[in-house]
Design a protein around this motif. Structure first.
Motif, mmCIF file in Angstrom:
data_model
loop_
_atom_site.group_PDB
_atom_site.id
_atom_site.type_symbol
_atom_site.label_atom_id
_atom_site.label_comp_id
_atom_site.label_asym_id
_atom_site.label_seq_id
_atom_site.Cartn_x
_atom_site.Cartn_y
_atom_site.Cartn_z
ATOM 1 N N GLY A 319 0.787 -1.228 0.000
ATOM 2 C CA GLY A 319 0.000 0.000 0.000
ATOM 3 C C GLY A 319 0.821 1.281 0.000
ATOM 4 N N ASN A 320 2.157 1.175 -0.018
ATOM 5 C CA ASN A 320 2.993 2.371 0.154
ATOM 6 C C ASN A 320 4.152 2.422 -0.840
ATOM 7 O OD1 ASN A 320 2.008 3.802 2.835
ATOM 8 N ND2 ASN A 320 1.832 1.594 3.126
ATOM 9 N N LYS A 321 3.849 2.155 -2.100
ATOM 10 C CA LYS A 321 4.907 2.086 -3.109
ATOM 11 C C LYS A 321 5.354 3.457 -3.593
ATOM 12 C CE LYS A 321 4.531 -2.590 -4.679
ATOM 13 N NZ LYS A 321 3.759 -3.535 -5.479
ATOM 14 N N ASP A 322 4.428 4.423 -3.571
ATOM 15 C CA ASP A 322 4.776 5.761 -4.055
ATOM 16 C C ASP A 322 5.271 6.620 -2.887
ATOM 17 O OD1 ASP A 322 4.971 8.264 -5.078
ATOM 18 O OD2 ASP A 322 2.843 8.452 -5.645
ATOM 19 N N PRO A 323 6.559 7.011 -2.922
ATOM 20 C CA PRO A 323 7.120 7.777 -1.802
ATOM 21 C C PRO A 323 6.294 9.018 -1.468
ATOM 22 C CG PRO A 323 8.824 7.283 -3.427
ATOM 23 C CD PRO A 323 7.533 6.781 -3.994
ATOM 24 N N LYS A 324 5.727 9.647 -2.486
ATOM 25 C CA LYS A 324 5.037 10.923 -2.256
ATOM 26 C C LYS A 324 3.752 10.793 -1.455
ATOM 27 C CE LYS A 324 7.160 14.034 -5.172
ATOM 28 N NZ LYS A 324 7.085 15.181 -6.052
ATOM 29 N N THR A 325 3.214 9.565 -1.400
ATOM 30 C CA THR A 325 2.020 9.369 -0.582
ATOM 31 C C THR A 325 2.248 8.345 0.534
ATOM 32 O OG1 THR A 325 1.268 7.673 -2.124
ATOM 33 C CG2 THR A 325 0.412 9.913 -2.466
ATOM 34 N N LEU A 364 18.436 10.893 8.945
ATOM 35 C CA LEU A 364 17.049 11.355 9.007
ATOM 36 C C LEU A 364 16.674 12.211 7.792
ATOM 37 C CD1 LEU A 364 14.379 12.132 10.592
ATOM 38 C CD2 LEU A 364 15.723 13.947 11.617
ATOM 39 N N ALA A 365 17.546 13.158 7.431
ATOM 40 C CA ALA A 365 17.222 14.079 6.329
ATOM 41 C C ALA A 365 16.995 13.308 5.034
ATOM 42 C CB ALA A 365 18.345 15.096 6.163
ATOM 43 N N LYS A 366 17.753 12.206 4.869
ATOM 44 C CA LYS A 366 17.621 11.432 3.630
ATOM 45 C C LYS A 366 16.310 10.647 3.604
ATOM 46 C CE LYS A 366 22.185 11.539 2.008
ATOM 47 N NZ LYS A 366 23.565 11.099 2.041
ATOM 48 N N VAL A 367 15.888 10.156 4.759
ATOM 49 C CA VAL A 367 14.594 9.461 4.802
ATOM 50 C C VAL A 367 13.482 10.461 4.451
ATOM 51 C CG1 VAL A 367 12.972 8.144 6.229
ATOM 52 C CG2 VAL A 367 15.437 7.815 6.527
ATOM 53 N N LEU A 368 13.594 11.671 4.990
ATOM 54 C CA LEU A 368 12.595 12.708 4.667
ATOM 55 C C LEU A 368 12.643 13.054 3.178
ATOM 56 C CD1 LEU A 368 12.963 15.036 7.787
ATOM 57 C CD2 LEU A 368 11.068 13.481 7.275
ATOM 58 N N ASP A 369 13.869 13.094 2.610
ATOM 59 C CA ASP A 369 14.013 13.318 1.166
ATOM 60 C C ASP A 369 13.273 12.245 0.373
ATOM 61 O OD1 ASP A 369 15.449 15.597 1.364
ATOM 62 O OD2 ASP A 369 17.410 14.692 0.935
ATOM 63 N N TRP A 370 13.402 11.014 0.822
ATOM 64 C CA TRP A 370 12.719 9.925 0.118
ATOM 65 C C TRP A 370 11.210 10.149 0.119
ATOM 66 C CZ3 TRP A 370 9.117 6.138 1.446
ATOM 67 C CH2 TRP A 370 8.906 5.153 0.455
ATOM 68 N N PHE A 371 10.668 10.524 1.287
ATOM 69 C CA PHE A 371 9.229 10.787 1.361
ATOM 70 C C PHE A 371 8.831 11.945 0.435
ATOM 71 C CE2 PHE A 371 9.122 8.521 5.587
ATOM 72 C CZ PHE A 371 8.074 7.664 5.302
ATOM 73 N N ASP A 372 9.779 12.869 0.196
ATOM 74 C CA ASP A 372 9.489 14.006 -0.694
ATOM 75 C C ASP A 372 9.762 13.686 -2.160
ATOM 76 O OD1 ASP A 372 8.733 15.508 1.427
ATOM 77 O OD2 ASP A 372 10.648 16.553 1.640
ATOM 78 N N GLY A 373 10.154 12.437 -2.431
ATOM 79 C CA GLY A 373 10.454 12.054 -3.806
ATOM 80 C C GLY A 373 11.811 12.551 -4.287
ATOM 81 N N LEU A 375 14.888 11.379 -3.009
ATOM 82 C CA LEU A 375 15.957 10.381 -2.874
ATOM 83 C C LEU A 375 15.500 9.157 -3.648
ATOM 84 C CD1 LEU A 375 18.678 9.852 -1.174
ATOM 85 C CD2 LEU A 375 17.194 8.446 0.280
ATOM 86 N N GLU A 376 16.293 8.792 -4.660
ATOM 87 C CA GLU A 376 15.807 7.771 -5.561
ATOM 88 C C GLU A 376 15.670 6.419 -4.879
ATOM 89 O OE1 GLU A 376 16.773 5.730 -9.683
ATOM 90 O OE2 GLU A 376 17.890 7.603 -9.356
ATOM 91 N N LYS A 377 16.748 6.010 -4.197
ATOM 92 C CA LYS A 377 16.698 4.705 -3.530
ATOM 93 C C LYS A 377 16.712 4.904 -2.026
ATOM 94 C CE LYS A 377 18.878 0.997 -4.363
ATOM 95 N NZ LYS A 377 20.175 0.321 -4.293
ATOM 96 N N LEU A 378 15.726 4.317 -1.370
ATOM 97 C CA LEU A 378 15.633 4.461 0.077
ATOM 98 C C LEU A 378 16.901 3.952 0.770
ATOM 99 C CD1 LEU A 378 13.953 5.259 2.500
ATOM 100 C CD2 LEU A 378 12.765 3.069 2.340
ATOM 101 N N ASP A 379 17.527 2.906 0.202
ATOM 102 C CA ASP A 379 18.748 2.361 0.802
ATOM 103 C C ASP A 379 19.854 3.406 0.887
ATOM 104 O OD1 ASP A 379 17.458 0.013 1.088
ATOM 105 O OD2 ASP A 379 18.570 -1.086 -0.452
ATOM 106 N N ASN A 380 19.761 4.438 0.047
ATOM 107 C CA ASN A 380 20.782 5.494 0.102
ATOM 108 C C ASN A 380 20.666 6.361 1.356
ATOM 109 O OD1 ASN A 380 21.777 4.559 -2.274
ATOM 110 N ND2 ASN A 380 20.715 6.080 -3.543
ATOM 111 N N ALA A 381 19.636 6.146 2.130
ATOM 112 C CA ALA A 381 19.544 6.847 3.421
ATOM 113 C C ALA A 381 20.539 6.267 4.421
ATOM 114 C CB ALA A 381 18.131 6.760 3.970
ATOM 115 N N ILE A 382 21.057 5.073 4.103
ATOM 116 C CA ILE A 382 22.081 4.468 4.971
ATOM 117 C C ILE A 382 23.418 5.144 4.673
ATOM 118 C CG2 ILE A 382 23.386 2.360 5.465
ATOM 119 C CD1 ILE A 382 20.810 0.796 4.845
ATOM 120 N N VAL A 383 23.975 5.819 5.677
ATOM 121 C CA VAL A 383 25.240 6.526 5.461
ATOM 122 C C VAL A 383 26.424 5.774 6.063
ATOM 123 C CG1 VAL A 383 24.256 8.804 5.105
ATOM 124 C CG2 VAL A 383 24.743 8.023 7.449
#
Ligand code: CUK
Ligand code: CUA
Ligand code: CA
Length: 640
Positions: A319-325, A364-373, A375-383
């Motif tokens: 139910g949550n495939k689109d980051p923007k929603t 945290l900022a990268k996870v928020l970026d993902w929700f905003d569309g 950050l292309e790959k969520l895994d890139n939030a891992i630093v």
């Protein structure tokens, strides 16, 4: 036990041989380590420059008689079902706050007031008498504790208790619907949208065990079981909403900006058998977008489960495939992680690997970026995803950029630098992120530093909850105490300061500056609707078989010297302590009637019982209050 290795590179080569631990190896390791008792006691302490720690010759641990501690510690009691209050750094236990389980001193589970908090069955008896408290956290304002509330969970019966920190008492308990194995809790630190709300208004609760939803439907098919993440209102203690997820919840953390809550997942496999829960190489850290979840609830995009009225929104992968929603984001982290902690610089969440010798740093900022569309790959939030040692569980912070993680299998605490770990992960292999290692005794679980998960982390003291004490205390038969160890972290090297035996088994705890709470030591008569405000109002008031007995206490006497009942009466006895000076508590016990409780200065309590045994019963004060304490009695006469 393998040798302690001194340098980070030696350490890495040892753990490199067993990158991931499989089930069999884990079982073997645990037994092997637990059997090792020939280790010389406290080598690290002996070798460390204790005097460099700067807390005087005894490092501030051994307070002189009459000296007060500088910090409070709130500890979970584990299967004693309570919260314990410690003075830190001495480690002296000052108080126990009964929450979920009866307590004979306070009369918790005996008085009508405590039963109303605990919950009763239709016959008036307690709904539950067992509990298992794990996690304790306090309310925030502006990123630091504000001294209003603390919360603690009961894993067995999925209950959340609130403690009022003005009186250090439990005032509300809420049972979470639709879940089992309620484990991690964390209050939010501010509102995600309203900047004026800079304090805690929600408590997030992770459920570890998946169950059929509702729990009487589809019992056999384990693949259909699900877990939920729950939000409880901090003020009303009502359940606001739940999120249906894939996988399970374990520990919980929240961001300082109020936007995200997180939970680590060790069972993305959704296995119902032990082996199945370890079949995948990676699990996840799951993030919840709080503002979006609350919008979805407001917009009516939810369902309910069974007889529960709580809105349940969809947080599954599907139910949550689109980051923007999306309401949720699943960040992949290595095998069966344990613990997720938010760093006091407000930037990172850290997941400890447990079955992987690594810690994962998520920005945290990268996870928020993902929700905003963005950050292309969520895994890139891992630093960073760096090796730190065997069996990493929980992490604390010193406010100077260092993290301290317990290594259960290594029986160590590892101090590592988060920014250096990020550099190392980015390719700079010269970045030395492991700063120090210290042996602890033994098998540490939770860890926390003074003020750790606040913006005021002060890097002074670190406490470690060691699950095994083995040889550290005098033997007392088969049940060993656990060992809470205190470590000085004010210098570069960690210095072991003290051992404290504790009754099993505390899990989590927090340590905060003493001036953040302002406890009251005397109640007000007006706090209690039933208060007997004047000794002259005492007496026996009969309404058929229903009898109210009103008594006051004032050292060294009860207002009634005797009171008469008839066999079969339904008696409600109300006792107000009219003594108004600090520390003047009285008790009230009724022999053969299973009644005992205390009343603190200006406190009122009541008990209800059937006068089913005729005879004379000397009700006496159970709390030493006066030179004439032993004379402080009243005669209850039950006529046949
Ligand atoms: S869990 Cu006990 S050591 Cu319940 Cu916080 Cu990790
Ligand atoms: Cu009153 Cu003892
Ligand atoms: Ca797993």
């Amino acid at each position: 036990m393998r040798q302690k290795t001194d340098t980070p590179s030696e350490q890495l080569s040892v753990i490199g041989r067993r990158k991931f631990i499989n089930t069999a190896a884990l079982a073997g390791l645990t037994v092997g380590v637990a059997a090792c008792t020939d280790k010389p006691a406290g080598p690290a302490a002996a070798a460390s420059p204790a005097s460099a720690a700067g807390h005087g010759s005894s490092n501030g641990v051994h307070l002189k008689p009459g000296e007060l501690d500088t910090y409070y510690g709130l500890w979970s009691g584990g299967h004693t079902g309570d919260m314990r209050v410690l003075g830190m750094p001495s480690g002296r236990e000052i108080h126990r706050i009964p929450c979920f389980v009866p307590d004979a001193l306070v009369g918790w589970g005996v008085t009508n007031e405590s039963k109303a908090v605990m919950g009763t069955k239709p016959d008036g008896s307690l709904r539950y008498t067992v509990a298992d408290t794990h996690h304790t956290h306090a309310s925030y304002k502006d990123g630091n504790y504000d001294g209003r509330y603390a919360w603690i969970n009961d894993k067995i019966n999925s209950r959340l208790a609130r403690i009022r920190l003005d009186y250090f008492i439990c005032d509300k308990i809420t049972q979470l619907p639709n879940v089992q194995g309620f484990h991690g809790i964390f209050p939010d630190k501010r509102d995600p949208v309203d900047p004026a709300i800079n304090y805690t208004t929600r408590v997030f609760c992770g459920a570890e065990f998946a169950v059929p939803l509702p729990n009487n439907a589809g019992i056999e098919d384990g693949s259909k079981y699900r877990s939920l993440f729950t939000c409880v209102d901090a003020e009303t203690m009502e359940v606001r909403w739940q999120v249906l997820i894939d996988g399970n919840c374990d520990l919980t953390a929240t961001s300082f900006d109020g936007k995200l809550a997180a939970t680590n997942q060790y069972n993305v496999e959704m296995g119902v058998k032990y082996e199945d829960m370890m079949s995948a190489e990676r699990d996840a850290c799951l993030f919840f977008n709080i503002a979006r979840i609350e919008e979805a609830v407001k917009a009516g995009k939810f369902k309910t489960i069974g007889s529960s009225k709580v809105p349940v929104v969809d947080g599954t992968h599907e139910g949550n495939k689109d980051p923007k929603t999306a309401l949720t984001a699943y960040v992949s982290v290595p095998k069966n992680p344990h613990g997720v902690n938010a760093s006091p610089d407000q930037k990172y969440f850290i997941c400890a690997g447990k079955l992987s010798p690594t810690a994962t740093v998520i920005e945290l900022a990268k996870v928020l970026d993902w929700f905003d569309g963005k950050l292309e790959k969520l895994d890139n939030a891992i630093v960073a995803e760096v090796e730190i040692g065997l069996g990493p569980l929980h992490t604390a912070f010193d406010g100077r950029g260092n993290a301290y993680t317990t290594l259960f299998l290594d029986s160590q605490v590892v101090k590592w630098n988060v920014e250096a770990a990020i550099k190392f992960h980015a390719g700079d292999k010269t970045a030395k992120y492991v700063v120090d290692r210290l042996d602890v005794h033994y098998q540490p679980g939770h860890i926390n530093a003074s003020q750790s998960e606040t913006i005021a982390a002060d890097g002074k003291y670190l406490a470690v909850g060691c699950k095994f004490s083995k040889d550290r205390f005098l033997p007392v038969g088969p049940l060993h105490p656990e060992n809470e160890q205190l470590i000085d972290i004010s210098g570069d090297k960690m210095v072991l300061l003290a051992d404290h035996p504790v009754r099993g088994e505390p899990h989590d705890f927090i340590i905060f500056k003493r001036d953040l709470v302002k406890p009251k030591q005397v109640y007000s008569l007006d706090d209690f609707p039933l208060a007997v405000k004047d000794a002259k109002d005492s007496g026996v008031f009969r309404n058929g078989k229903k009898v109210t007995v009103k008594i006051t206490s004032q050292a060294p006497a009860f207002s009634l010297r005797e009171f008469k009942l008839r066999k079969g009466d339904e008696v409600t006895l109300i006792l107000t302590n009219l003594d108004k000076i600090e520390d003047l508590t009285h008790g009230f016990a009724i022999p053969n009637y299973n009644v005992n409780f205390i009343v603190n200065p200006l406190e009122t309590k009541s008990v209800t019982f059937i006068a089913d045994q005729p005879g004379v019963f000397w009700c006496y004060c159970t709390h030493f209050c006066h030179a004439l304490h032993l004379e402080m009695r009243t005669r209850m006469i039950v006529e046949a």
